[in-house]
Motif scaffolding. Structure first.
Motif, mmCIF file in Angstrom:
data_model
loop_
_atom_site.group_PDB
_atom_site.id
_atom_site.type_symbol
_atom_site.label_atom_id
_atom_site.label_comp_id
_atom_site.label_asym_id
_atom_site.label_seq_id
_atom_site.Cartn_x
_atom_site.Cartn_y
_atom_site.Cartn_z
ATOM 1 N N ASP A 71 0.873 -1.172 0.000
ATOM 2 C CA ASP A 71 0.000 0.000 0.000
ATOM 3 C C ASP A 71 0.917 1.231 0.000
ATOM 4 O O ASP A 71 1.419 1.645 1.042
ATOM 5 N N LYS A 83 0.414 4.459 -0.562
ATOM 6 C CA LYS A 83 -0.052 5.657 0.153
ATOM 7 C C LYS A 83 0.243 5.517 1.646
ATOM 8 O O LYS A 83 0.733 6.446 2.289
ATOM 9 N N ARG A 84 -0.039 4.351 2.189
ATOM 10 C CA ARG A 84 0.221 4.102 3.617
ATOM 11 C C ARG A 84 1.714 4.168 3.917
ATOM 12 O O ARG A 84 2.133 4.744 4.928
#
Length: 132
Positions: free
Chosen positions: A112, A114-115
């Motif tokens: 992920d 963005k995370r």
């Protein structure tokens, strides 16, 4: 010199509650310098330091997002997390930075991004606040 009440609150605890002379934050639309009698405002915060000036001294907090509510005589920061510079575990922040960089460099489908990018920003913010 006039003052305003600053409260920094996270889901876990009230981090700070004192009368201060000035607060500087990075909001969604740019940097804000807040003095007593500021116009009312509510805005999201970026992952960035919060600088507090009180009686000629300066304190810094590593704040990870959230919102700021500004009133004439009071500022409330509702943050996902907030730490005073002296409370930051630099080794832990360095390890978090390394993990986030490894995830971003992996280019794997299951990551992920963005995370991982947010984790990297939080770690860099904590390191920078502690280093000043």
């Amino acid at each position: 010199m006039s003052t305003l009440l600053l409260e920094i609150v996270t889901p876990e605890r009230k981090v700070y509650a004192q009368e201060v002379n000035m607060v500087s934050v990075k909001g969604a639309d740019g940097e804000l310098g807040i003095l007593p009698n500021h116009i009312p405002l509510v805005t999201p915060l970026r992952i960035a330091p919060v600088i507090v000036k009180k009686d000629g001294a300066t304190e810094e907090f590593a704040v990870s997002g959230g919102f700021i509510e500004i009133r004439k005589d009071k500022v409330v920061i509702l943050a996902e997390s907030a730490e005073l510079a002296s409370e930051i575990d630099v080794a832990r922040a360095e390890a978090a930075k390394k993990r986030a960089e490894d995830r971003l460099n992996a280019k794997a489908d299951h990551v992920d991004f963005k995370r991982a990018e947010l984790a990297l920003q939080r770690a860099i913010n904590r390191i920078n606040v502690n280093g000043k």
